[in-house]
Every structure is written in structure tokens, then in C-alpha cells.
Design an enzyme around this catalytic site. Structure first.
Site, PDB file in Angstrom:
ATOM      1  N   ARG A 114      34.856  37.219  47.396  1.00 49.74           N
ATOM      2  CA  ARG A 114      36.290  37.490  47.229  1.00 49.74           C
ATOM      3  C   ARG A 114      37.003  36.469  48.100  1.00 49.74           C
ATOM      4  O   ARG A 114      37.010  36.571  49.327  1.00 49.74           O
ATOM      5  CB  ARG A 114      36.627  38.918  47.654  1.00 49.74           C
ATOM      6  CG  ARG A 114      38.126  39.192  47.665  1.00 49.74           C
ATOM      7  CD  ARG A 114      38.455  40.663  47.782  1.00 49.74           C
ATOM      8  NE  ARG A 114      38.247  41.335  46.504  1.00 49.74           N
ATOM      9  CZ  ARG A 114      38.638  42.578  46.237  1.00 49.74           C
ATOM     10  NH1 ARG A 114      39.236  43.298  47.170  1.00 49.74           N
ATOM     11  NH2 ARG A 114      38.411  43.106  45.053  1.00 49.74           N
ATOM     12  N   HIS A 141      40.146  38.241  38.277  1.00 55.31           N
ATOM     13  CA  HIS A 141      39.319  39.342  38.807  1.00 55.31           C
ATOM     14  C   HIS A 141      38.375  39.720  37.660  1.00 55.31           C
ATOM     15  O   HIS A 141      38.510  40.787  37.035  1.00 55.31           O
ATOM     16  CB  HIS A 141      40.219  40.502  39.217  1.00 55.31           C
ATOM     17  CG  HIS A 141      39.574  41.494  40.144  1.00 55.31           C
ATOM     18  ND1 HIS A 141      38.223  41.446  40.460  1.00 55.31           N
ATOM     19  CD2 HIS A 141      40.087  42.551  40.822  1.00 55.31           C
ATOM     20  CE1 HIS A 141      37.948  42.441  41.282  1.00 55.31           C
ATOM     21  NE2 HIS A 141      39.054  43.120  41.526  1.00 55.31           N
ATOM     22  N   GLN A 144      36.501  43.131  37.470  1.00 50.61           N
ATOM     23  CA  GLN A 144      37.385  44.239  37.129  1.00 50.61           C
ATOM     24  C   GLN A 144      37.582  44.316  35.614  1.00 50.61           C
ATOM     25  O   GLN A 144      37.560  45.407  35.021  1.00 50.61           O
ATOM     26  CB  GLN A 144      38.750  44.056  37.828  1.00 50.61           C
ATOM     27  CG  GLN A 144      39.714  45.191  37.583  1.00 50.61           C
ATOM     28  CD  GLN A 144      39.260  46.476  38.239  1.00 50.61           C
ATOM     29  OE1 GLN A 144      39.011  46.524  39.434  1.00 50.61           O
ATOM     30  NE2 GLN A 144      39.152  47.552  37.464  1.00 50.61           N
ATOM     31  N   ASP A 234      49.283  47.489  37.401  1.00 50.47           N
ATOM     32  CA  ASP A 234      48.666  46.996  38.639  1.00 50.47           C
ATOM     33  C   ASP A 234      49.771  46.905  39.693  1.00 50.47           C
ATOM     34  O   ASP A 234      50.961  46.893  39.357  1.00 50.47           O
ATOM     35  CB  ASP A 234      48.015  45.621  38.397  1.00 50.47           C
ATOM     36  CG  ASP A 234      47.140  45.170  39.572  1.00 50.47           C
ATOM     37  OD1 ASP A 234      46.822  46.001  40.442  1.00 50.47           O
ATOM     38  OD2 ASP A 234      46.785  43.976  39.623  1.00 50.47           O
ATOM     39  N   CYS A 274      43.497  49.446  38.249  1.00 50.61           N
ATOM     40  CA  CYS A 274      42.268  49.032  38.951  1.00 50.61           C
ATOM     41  C   CYS A 274      42.152  49.642  40.344  1.00 50.61           C
ATOM     42  O   CYS A 274      41.073  49.623  40.917  1.00 50.61           O
ATOM     43  CB  CYS A 274      42.181  47.513  39.002  1.00 50.61           C
ATOM     44  SG  CYS A 274      43.397  46.751  40.078  1.00 50.61           S
ATOM     45  N   ARG A 302      33.025  49.967  37.741  1.00 51.29           N
ATOM     46  CA  ARG A 302      32.751  48.734  38.487  1.00 51.29           C
ATOM     47  C   ARG A 302      31.253  48.655  38.787  1.00 51.29           C
ATOM     48  O   ARG A 302      30.631  47.615  38.681  1.00 51.29           O
ATOM     49  CB  ARG A 302      33.548  48.714  39.810  1.00 51.29           C
ATOM     50  CG  ARG A 302      35.056  48.642  39.659  1.00 51.29           C
ATOM     51  CD  ARG A 302      35.511  47.331  39.060  1.00 51.29           C
ATOM     52  NE  ARG A 302      35.055  46.170  39.803  1.00 51.29           N
ATOM     53  CZ  ARG A 302      35.667  45.667  40.882  1.00 51.29           C
ATOM     54  NH1 ARG A 302      36.781  46.197  41.328  1.00 51.29           N
ATOM     55  NH2 ARG A 302      35.178  44.585  41.509  1.00 51.29           N
TER      56      ARG A 302
HETATM   57  N1   CP Z   1      40.042  47.123  42.213  1.00 50.19           N
HETATM   58  C1   CP Z   1      39.520  46.540  43.283  1.00 50.19           C
HETATM   59  O1   CP Z   1      39.106  45.351  43.258  1.00 50.19           O
HETATM   60  O2   CP Z   1      39.424  47.348  44.365  1.00 50.19           O
HETATM   61  P1   CP Z   1      39.071  46.885  45.852  1.00 50.19           P
HETATM   62  O3   CP Z   1      40.153  45.903  46.269  1.00 50.19           O
HETATM   63  O4   CP Z   1      39.072  48.126  46.680  1.00 50.19           O
HETATM   64  O5   CP Z   1      37.747  46.190  45.834  1.00 50.19           O
END
Ligand code: CP
Length: 326
Positions: A114, A141, A144, A234, A274, A302
Site C-alpha cells: 500500500r 485499489h 478492492q 466511498d 469499501c 477481501r
Molecule cells: N477498504 C479498505 O481498503 O480498507 P482498509 O483501508 O481498512 O484496508
């Protein structure tokens, strides 16, 4: 693991963008994810898929779902994870990205990262000889998006021909959804306030990938919601953009997914988010807690989507392979 469709071969592949996979490859990940979720593979057999393999999780931002789902997924496959928290590596500050990439390549079998900067993510992938999985950049992402499609697949008889309405910031989550909908034959209508639309090059790419479906970007959230099979919201202010929160609350006023907006979607529409969610901003408490919300199926998925992805890119010991071209 033996891949059920001989035309599907993801061994050693990076997953930086949804567009790194073809439509049939995404379908294969979703099918395997569902098989894992439905317990169709013996746990003992699952634990052989990545036995002895190590996944490094390199994160420059906080996470609940992404971190936990990857850690559980690799453990379910017989491997294990090493979590490197924000500040542990300081990639590009403490040492060059290319040195981090080559060091990790000598010690672990894959990296899930990330990293806000897509340029850094691409440099990491360029220098690594192991697969790199994007766990969220500013542009995409993609994991996701896989989980979102797995959730839609569970709740709808078929993906092709559906309409997904996305209301909010045309940022990473939205951009991966545009690409995955295009590849799976789902119509997507994105409604963002002026100035917050998805990047023109992502729109162009999604339209180029979409053979049987439409990709629309508008400034009216009701256009996205009307007749939708799936409605998605979102956060208005993603992590890292907190300094813009007050301005964004003004700019996104009118872009809330509330009961009135949900009522113009199809009667059996499902609601995705998400998470984490800011109730009272992009979505009301009534909608996220309501009967059409499937946000915790989505969160759970996920795990299953990423477990499938890891199984297909890592494979069992006999099939391990260096990343393509390395
Ligand atoms: N949706 C998502 O990526 O959640 P986190 O940021 O908690 O990993």
C-alpha cells in the site's frame, strides 16, 4: 496449484492494476474465491498451495481490511506474512526503492504494498523479481475491485448486463471499479462533483476495454443511481487528503447515498461501500445499516478474492516461477 482452466496462468504475475488481468482471468480469480468461501477445497489441500512461502506486507498507510485479509489469506494457503508498518522501511528515504525491491526479492516470495505513489509502486515492481500486488495506490485499489465483484457475483445471477452506479470521488476505488466493470461487461455510471472526476486516461482505458458495456462519467448523482443494480459510495476524503476535508464536505454536498437516492435504483439493488465509512457524509446510517447493504459481505470477500489471487500468482512449490522476464 493446478489451474482449472489451462488458458489461465497467473503464476509469477504482478497485480498493479485491474487492467493487468484479462476478463477471463478475473472470472477465474472470482470463481476460485467463491470456491474457497464455499469450502469446496479441503483445508489441508489449501494449506499446500503456498506452503513455506512468505508474503511481505509493505504499508505506508493504516489498514484494517487489507492487512488482516492478506495475513489470513496467506496463512490459509500454508504460508505466512511479515507486516512492515508505515515508517519501518521508509522506501525512497532510508534507501532507494530499487534496493528495497531486490532485497525483498531475495527473502520473500511476494509483496503486497500500500503505497500512495503509483510511480514508486511501478519502480518496486520493475526491480522486484517476485510478484507485487497493489494494496492501494492513489490511482487504483484493484484488490478492492476483485472483492466488490465477488460480492456482486454472490448477490446477482450474472454480472454481464448489470448497471453499477458509483457516487463520489473519482479516486482509486472508483478507477479500479471502472476498469473491472469494463472487463466484465457491467455498465458503470460514475457521478462525481466537478473537479473530482476520474482521470481522463482511466476513462479512456476503461472505454477501450469495454466491449459490451458503457462507461459514463457525469456530475449528477441521480443519473448514476437511476435503475442501478449495484450502488457504491466511498469516502469524500481519502486517507492522506485530510487537509482538504472541510472543502470536500462542501464540494460533495448533494452526493450522499441516502434512502431517497437508493429508491431510484432497482428495487433489488445492493449497496457497496469499501469501508471505512463516514456515516452522515457519503452514506447515511439508514442505508449502510439497511437491508440492501452488503458491506460486510464485501469486507469478508477481501479475504476470499485475495486468497484466490495469491493462490494463482504464487502456486505450489513445484510450480514456483520467477516473475515474467526476470
Ligand atoms: N477498504 C479498505 O481498503 O480498507 P482498509 O483501508 O481498512 O484496508
Amino acid at each position: 496449484m493446478k489451474q482449472s482452466d489451462p488458458n489461465i496462468d497467473l503464476l509469477g504475475r504482478d497485480f498493479l492494476s485491474v487492467a493487468n488481468l484479462a476478463g477471463d482471468e478475473i472470472e477465474a480469480v472470482l470463481e476460485l474465491g467463491l470456491a474457497f468461501k464455499q469450502g469446496k477445497l479441503e483445508p489441508a489441500a489449501q494449506r499446500q498451495i503456498a506452503v513455506g512461502q512468505t508474503l511481505a506486507l509493505v504499508f505506508d498507510k493504516a489498514s484494517l481490511r487489507t492487512r488482516v485479509s492478506f495475513e489470513v489469506a496467506i496463512r490459509n494457503l500454508g504460508g505466512h506474512a511479515i507486516y512492515l508498518a508505515p515508517g519501518d522501511i521508509r522506501m525512497g528515504e532510508r534507501e532507494p526503492v530499487k534496493d528495497v525491491a531486490r532485497t525483498l526479492s531475495r527473502m520473500v516470495q511476494a509483496v503486497t504494498a500500500r503505497i500512495s505513489s503509483d510511480a514508486v509502486m511501478e519502480e518496486l515492481a520493475q526491480w522486484a523479481s517476485i510478484p507485487i500486488v497493489n494494496a492501494q495506490t492513489d490511482r487504483e485499489h484493484p484488490c478492492q475491485a476483485l472483492a466488490d465483484m465477488l460480492t456482486v457475483k454472490e448477490h446477482k445471477p450474472a454480472l454481464e448486463g448489470l448497471k453499477l452506479g458509483y457516487i463520489g470521488d473519482g479516486f482509486n476505488v472508483c478507477q479500479s471499479l471502472m476498469l473491472i466493470c469494463a472487463l466484465l461487461g457491467i455498465d458503470i455510471a460514475v457521478a462525481s462533483p466537478p473537479g473530482y472526476e476520474p482521470q481522463p486516461e482511466i476513462l479512456e482505458k476503461a472505454r477501450a476495454l469495454a466491449h459490451q458495456s458503457g462507461v459514463e462519467v457525469v456530475n449528477d448523482p441521480d443519473i448514476a443511481a437511476r435503475g442501478a443494480d449495484v450502488l457504491c459510495a466511498d469516502v469524500w476524503t481519502s486517507a492522506g487528503l485530510e487537509a482538504e476535508a472541510a472543502k470536500r464536505r462542501q464540494d460533495f454536498a448533494g452526493f450522499q447515498l441516502d434512502g431517497k437516492r437508493l429508491s431510484i435504483a432497482k428495487k433489488d439493488a445492493i449497496v457497496l461501500h469499501c469501508l471505512p465509512a463516514h456515516r452522515g457524509e457519503e452514506i447515511t446510517d439508514e442505508v449502510i445499516e439497511g437491508p440492501q447493504s452488503v458491506v460486510f459481505d464485501e469486507a469478508e470477500n477481501r479475504l476470499w478474492a485475495q486468497q484466490a489471487l495469491l493462490a494463482l500468482i504464487l502456486g505450489p512449490p513445484g510450480e514456483r516461477t520467477a516473475k515474467r522476464g526476470k
